[in-house]
Motif scaffolding. Sequence first.
Motif, PDB file in Angstrom:
ATOM      1  N   ASP A  36       0.832  -1.199   0.000  1.00 15.25           N
ATOM      2  CA  ASP A  36       0.000   0.000   0.000  1.00 15.25           C
ATOM      3  C   ASP A  36       0.868   1.251   0.000  1.00 15.25           C
ATOM      4  O   ASP A  36       0.559   2.231  -0.689  1.00 15.25           O
ATOM      5  CB  ASP A  36      -0.925  -0.013   1.220  1.00 15.25           C
ATOM      6  CG  ASP A  36      -1.870   1.180   1.229  1.00 15.25           C
ATOM      7  OD1 ASP A  36      -2.704   1.276   0.308  1.00 15.25           O
ATOM      8  OD2 ASP A  36      -1.779   2.007   2.166  1.00 15.25           O
ATOM      9  N   GLN A  37       1.971   1.214   0.735  1.00 13.20           N
ATOM     10  CA  GLN A  37       2.896   2.349   0.766  1.00 13.20           C
ATOM     11  C   GLN A  37       3.536   2.551  -0.600  1.00 13.20           C
ATOM     12  O   GLN A  37       3.701   3.687  -1.070  1.00 13.20           O
ATOM     13  CB  GLN A  37       3.961   2.105   1.829  1.00 13.20           C
ATOM     14  CG  GLN A  37       4.977   3.232   1.984  1.00 13.20           C
ATOM     15  CD  GLN A  37       4.394   4.481   2.619  1.00 13.20           C
ATOM     16  OE1 GLN A  37       3.299   4.451   3.153  1.00 13.20           O
ATOM     17  NE2 GLN A  37       5.125   5.580   2.538  1.00 13.20           N
ATOM     18  N   LYS A  40       1.007   4.095  -3.052  1.00 17.61           N
ATOM     19  CA  LYS A  40       0.818   5.530  -2.815  1.00 17.61           C
ATOM     20  C   LYS A  40       2.010   6.341  -3.312  1.00 17.61           C
ATOM     21  O   LYS A  40       1.858   7.492  -3.716  1.00 17.61           O
ATOM     22  CB  LYS A  40       0.595   5.783  -1.329  1.00 17.61           C
ATOM     23  CG  LYS A  40      -0.750   5.289  -0.809  1.00 17.61           C
ATOM     24  CD  LYS A  40      -0.905   5.566   0.677  1.00 17.61           C
ATOM     25  CE  LYS A  40      -2.262   5.080   1.194  1.00 17.61           C
ATOM     26  NZ  LYS A  40      -2.411   5.304   2.656  1.00 17.61           N
ATOM     27  N   ASN A  48       1.583  13.589  -3.892  1.00 17.76           N
ATOM     28  CA  ASN A  48       2.672  12.704  -3.478  1.00 17.76           C
ATOM     29  C   ASN A  48       3.991  13.333  -3.897  1.00 17.76           C
ATOM     30  O   ASN A  48       4.372  13.277  -5.061  1.00 17.76           O
ATOM     31  CB  ASN A  48       2.498  11.326  -4.123  1.00 17.76           C
ATOM     32  CG  ASN A  48       3.600  10.365  -3.730  1.00 17.76           C
ATOM     33  OD1 ASN A  48       4.561  10.732  -3.062  1.00 17.76           O
ATOM     34  ND2 ASN A  48       3.469   9.138  -4.138  1.00 17.76           N
ATOM     35  N   GLN A 224      -4.014   5.710 -10.479  1.00 21.63           N
ATOM     36  CA  GLN A 224      -4.844   5.960  -9.312  1.00 21.63           C
ATOM     37  C   GLN A 224      -6.045   5.024  -9.238  1.00 21.63           C
ATOM     38  O   GLN A 224      -6.591   4.813  -8.160  1.00 21.63           O
ATOM     39  CB  GLN A 224      -5.303   7.421  -9.300  1.00 21.63           C
ATOM     40  CG  GLN A 224      -4.152   8.401  -9.038  1.00 21.63           C
ATOM     41  CD  GLN A 224      -4.580   9.849  -9.130  1.00 21.63           C
ATOM     42  OE1 GLN A 224      -5.347  10.211 -10.010  1.00 21.63           O
ATOM     43  NE2 GLN A 224      -4.093  10.686  -8.230  1.00 21.63           N
TER      44      GLN A 224
END
Length: 497
Positions: A36-37, A40, A48, A224
Amino acid sequence: MAVSKSTLSIVFIVLGGLSVLFGTVLVFVGPIIIDDQIVKNVEINPSNGLSYTMWKDIPVPFFMSVYFLHIVNPNEILNGEKPTVVQRGPYVYRENRWKDNITFHDNHTVSYKEYRQYFFEESMSVGDESDVVTIPNMLVLGASVMMENMPLPVRLLLSTAFKSFNEGPFLTKPVGELMWGYDSKLVDFLNKYFPGMLPTSGKFGLFAEFNNSNTGQFTVFTGQDDIRKVHMVDSWNGLKSVDYWMSEQCNQINGTAGQMWPPFMTKESTMPFYSPDACRSMELVYQRPGVSRGIPVFRFVAPKTLFANGTDYPPNEGFCPCRQSGLLNVSTCRHNSPVFISHPHFFEADPVLLDTVNGLSPNEEEHGLFIDIHPETGVPMNVSIRLQLNLLIKRVFGISETGKIAEVVMPMIWFEESGYIDGPVLNTFRTNLVVLPMVMEYMQYSFIGLGLAGILGAMMLYLSDKVKSRMVGQPCTDVDPSSSACEKTPLLQTPTS
């Protein structure tokens, strides 16, 4: 107040059990948190900072090293002898790249144009832009091959024009002029009477159209909605495919724009990308694992089939008309000029090509193309794209400037575009996407190991306490008399008389 061993063992068992439970949970939850990191950090998202900055401005050193293949026997070539070349360079240019006209769309894509500028780095170069070298004159030898099938009067007119403007079959000029352009009355003449033949109406140079230019409008997926599509090209200049080639497959625009790739790559993954300069999509394949500046990487290289001809590799038939394997005919996207792209020094090409030119010595270390990529994020750590520009030269009847030149694909220059992540960007990248995930991975096994050690210690403590308790009260005949567990019985006293 002393704590009993039984109580201590219970405490250790509880703590050990909790530690094992937490470590086990991390085993299953940790990868999800790490992934997940990564997601992102690699999606194209203005909020970001790390990933978006790397994508937008490419804040890493990037260089283009140019090697000229200087001709040492031009007169002999005109008489039909084999060309001999000597490599000169590298002439190194710092390359600035940045994206502009960035526009995000509702379908999770973003459009942009990437611009580039080049600045000569004398300290990194072997030589200066004032060095004089000799290469084929593309305006003469290239135009001659292009006019080969024109009526004889047209060819004679072209030859007369060459003489009028004092243009010969070979150019001997400073590197800077050959790179970025020089004034030529012949260019003005050709643009007037043969419009569209040349890519420029100003100065003519090998890289004149590259400096202070852009690579066209790319529209790529932001990732995304689906991280598997991040950086993949949706369209280029509004096109889903090009029309340079002879087959639908060869005309497809596949892969990324050639700077980053989707994350979570494996050894079975490939690295497709579209190159506007080569006018086609290309694909690299996995070669081996490695480490780049302390970061684990996969090395991807060009497969031997990349520039193979249609005979050796049928899917490439659409890139024909072909010559020997190892050459890509880009004439259809270079104003029909007889230009070919290959690996430097004809590396991994048909050996016949090496036999036509003296002075070439191909090897993988110097002439192979590769990208070292961090597989978890799809971010290249070390890049070296090496390509050679070649010109088909030969005798053309009616154009005396071509003399008795034997037909040969003549190497002119080869260049290497290289870059690597370093400095603060590398440190931030390593901390966020390498060190922290590694720490989390070590933590999960550490908790499990400590928990198991605690449980084992508690069991040993409990068992030792039980054994000791069982031994207390036993007669000294059953145990070692010196043992603390031996019960001491007082002697019977004899009454005195």
